[in-house]
Design a protein around this motif. Structure first.
Motif, short mmCIF file in Angstrom:
data_model
loop_
_atom_site.label_atom_id
_atom_site.label_comp_id
_atom_site.label_asym_id
_atom_site.label_seq_id
_atom_site.Cartn_x
_atom_site.Cartn_y
_atom_site.Cartn_z
N VAL A 1 -17.92 -15.28 -17.25
CA VAL A 1 -16.70 -14.73 -16.67
C VAL A 1 -15.93 -15.88 -16.03
CG1 VAL A 1 -17.84 -14.14 -14.50
CG2 VAL A 1 -15.74 -12.97 -15.15
N GLN A 2 -14.62 -15.85 -16.18
CA GLN A 2 -13.75 -16.86 -15.57
C GLN A 2 -13.09 -16.27 -14.33
OE1 GLN A 2 -13.24 -16.19 -19.16
NE2 GLN A 2 -14.97 -17.60 -19.31
N LEU A 3 -13.03 -17.07 -13.29
CA LEU A 3 -12.49 -16.61 -12.02
C LEU A 3 -11.34 -17.51 -11.60
CD1 LEU A 3 -15.86 -16.04 -10.14
CD2 LEU A 3 -14.47 -14.32 -11.29
N GLN A 4 -10.26 -16.91 -11.14
CA GLN A 4 -9.08 -17.64 -10.70
C GLN A 4 -8.69 -17.14 -9.32
OE1 GLN A 4 -7.37 -20.15 -12.47
NE2 GLN A 4 -6.26 -20.46 -10.56
N ALA A 5 -8.90 -17.99 -8.32
CA ALA A 5 -8.55 -17.63 -6.95
C ALA A 5 -7.14 -18.09 -6.63
CB ALA A 5 -9.54 -18.26 -5.98
N SER A 6 -6.47 -17.32 -5.78
CA SER A 6 -5.12 -17.67 -5.37
C SER A 6 -4.84 -17.08 -4.00
CB SER A 6 -4.10 -17.15 -6.38
OG SER A 6 -4.16 -15.74 -6.47
N GLY A 7 -3.73 -17.52 -3.39
CA GLY A 7 -3.29 -16.94 -2.14
C GLY A 7 -3.46 -17.82 -0.92
N GLY A 8 -4.07 -18.98 -1.08
CA GLY A 8 -4.24 -19.87 0.06
C GLY A 8 -2.92 -20.46 0.52
N GLY A 9 -2.95 -21.11 1.67
CA GLY A 9 -1.74 -21.74 2.18
C GLY A 9 -1.94 -22.23 3.59
N LEU A 10 -0.82 -22.66 4.18
CA LEU A 10 -0.83 -23.16 5.56
C LEU A 10 -0.20 -22.11 6.46
CD1 LEU A 10 -1.02 -25.39 7.73
CD2 LEU A 10 1.21 -26.21 6.93
N VAL A 11 -0.95 -21.69 7.48
CA VAL A 11 -0.45 -20.69 8.41
C VAL A 11 -0.81 -21.11 9.84
CG1 VAL A 11 -0.60 -18.78 6.77
CG2 VAL A 11 -2.54 -19.29 8.27
N GLN A 12 -0.15 -20.46 10.79
CA GLN A 12 -0.48 -20.71 12.18
C GLN A 12 -1.59 -19.77 12.63
OE1 GLN A 12 3.24 -20.37 14.36
NE2 GLN A 12 3.52 -22.60 14.22
N ALA A 13 -2.28 -20.17 13.67
CA ALA A 13 -3.33 -19.33 14.24
C ALA A 13 -2.76 -17.96 14.59
CB ALA A 13 -3.91 -19.99 15.47
N GLY A 14 -3.54 -16.94 14.27
CA GLY A 14 -3.12 -15.57 14.52
C GLY A 14 -2.47 -14.89 13.34
N ALA A 15 -2.11 -15.67 12.35
CA ALA A 15 -1.44 -15.12 11.18
C ALA A 15 -2.45 -14.49 10.22
CB ALA A 15 -0.65 -16.21 10.47
N SER A 16 -1.92 -13.92 9.14
CA SER A 16 -2.74 -13.28 8.12
C SER A 16 -2.48 -13.91 6.76
CB SER A 16 -2.42 -11.78 8.03
OG SER A 16 -2.74 -11.13 9.24
N LEU A 17 -3.48 -13.84 5.91
CA LEU A 17 -3.36 -14.25 4.51
C LEU A 17 -4.19 -13.31 3.68
CD1 LEU A 17 -3.72 -18.16 4.26
CD2 LEU A 17 -1.74 -16.79 3.59
N SER A 18 -3.78 -13.14 2.44
CA SER A 18 -4.55 -12.33 1.52
C SER A 18 -4.88 -13.17 0.30
CB SER A 18 -3.76 -11.09 1.10
OG SER A 18 -4.52 -10.30 0.22
N LEU A 19 -6.16 -13.34 0.05
CA LEU A 19 -6.61 -14.07 -1.13
C LEU A 19 -6.93 -13.09 -2.25
CD1 LEU A 19 -9.09 -16.66 0.47
CD2 LEU A 19 -6.60 -16.81 0.21
N SER A 20 -6.69 -13.54 -3.46
CA SER A 20 -7.02 -12.75 -4.64
C SER A 20 -7.88 -13.59 -5.56
CB SER A 20 -5.76 -12.32 -5.38
OG SER A 20 -4.94 -11.51 -4.57
N CYS A 21 -8.70 -12.92 -6.33
CA CYS A 21 -9.52 -13.59 -7.34
C CYS A 21 -9.52 -12.71 -8.57
CB CYS A 21 -10.93 -13.81 -6.82
SG CYS A 21 -12.05 -14.54 -8.03
N ALA A 22 -8.88 -13.20 -9.61
CA ALA A 22 -8.78 -12.47 -10.87
C ALA A 22 -9.89 -12.91 -11.80
CB ALA A 22 -7.42 -12.72 -11.50
N ALA A 23 -10.56 -11.95 -12.40
CA ALA A 23 -11.68 -12.23 -13.29
C ALA A 23 -11.32 -11.86 -14.72
CB ALA A 23 -12.91 -11.46 -12.85
N SER A 24 -11.87 -12.60 -15.66
CA SER A 24 -11.65 -12.30 -17.06
C SER A 24 -12.90 -12.67 -17.85
CB SER A 24 -10.45 -13.08 -17.60
OG SER A 24 -10.68 -14.46 -17.50
N GLY A 25 -13.05 -12.04 -18.99
CA GLY A 25 -14.10 -12.44 -19.90
C GLY A 25 -15.29 -11.51 -20.00
N ARG A 26 -15.51 -10.69 -19.00
CA ARG A 26 -16.66 -9.77 -19.03
C ARG A 26 -16.26 -8.47 -18.36
NH1 ARG A 26 -18.28 -13.08 -22.07
NH2 ARG A 26 -20.28 -14.18 -22.07
N THR A 27 -17.15 -7.50 -18.37
CA THR A 27 -16.91 -6.23 -17.69
C THR A 27 -17.03 -6.45 -16.20
OG1 THR A 27 -17.80 -5.02 -19.57
CG2 THR A 27 -17.58 -3.83 -17.49
N PHE A 28 -15.88 -6.43 -15.54
CA PHE A 28 -15.83 -6.77 -14.12
C PHE A 28 -16.73 -5.89 -13.27
CE2 PHE A 28 -14.15 -8.89 -10.60
CZ PHE A 28 -13.67 -8.01 -9.65
N GLY A 29 -16.83 -4.64 -13.63
CA GLY A 29 -17.62 -3.70 -12.83
C GLY A 29 -19.11 -3.94 -12.87
#
Length: 125
Positions: A1-29
């Motif tokens: 299975v191939q995994l692609q993470a995204s969503g990182g960045g530079l933020v200030q303390a107290g802030a929020s971020l949401s990371l995602s990881c998209a999978a391909s190649g196999r039955t994800f479940g």
């Protein structure tokens, strides 16, 4: 299975971020999923994990109550919602997949078979 993470960045303390990881190649479940992180000069550490169906989740103590892991098996994606970020959360975040025999979470790196490339999260004070 191939995994692609995204969503990182530079933020200030107290802030929020949401990371995602998209999978391909196999039955994800069929895969338990996890997030790990590695800060400069430190070893990779467990952050959070979720079971194949999403019925079980777990996270390490320092992020409990601030980070939430979830997954959408229809979209082959796992998420990490990070709130109230602290400078100590600065790290490269990796998603990982484990071909899971059981409906449970896996919290050690050696349990995981596949790794994404990592996405950098930097939290300034």
């Amino acid at each position: 299975v191939q995994l692609q993470a995204s969503g990182g960045g530079l933020v200030q303390a107290g802030a929020s971020l949401s990371l995602s990881c998209a999978a391909s190649g196999r039955t994800f479940g069929n895969y338990g999923m996890g997030w790990f992180r590695q800060a400069p000069g430190k070893e990779r550490e467990f952050v959070a994990a979720i079971s194949r169906s999403g019925s079980s989740t777990g996270s390490q103590g320092s992020v409990m109550g601030r980070f939430t892991i979830s997954r959408d098996n229809a979209k082959n994606t796992v998420y990490l919602q990070m709130n109230s970020l602290k400078p100590d959360d600065t790290a490269v975040y990796y998603c990982a997949a484990n071909y899971a025999r059981y409906e449970r979470i896996y919290t050690t790196a050696r349990d995981y078979d596949y790794w994404g490339q990592g996405t950098l999260v930097t939290v300034s004070s």
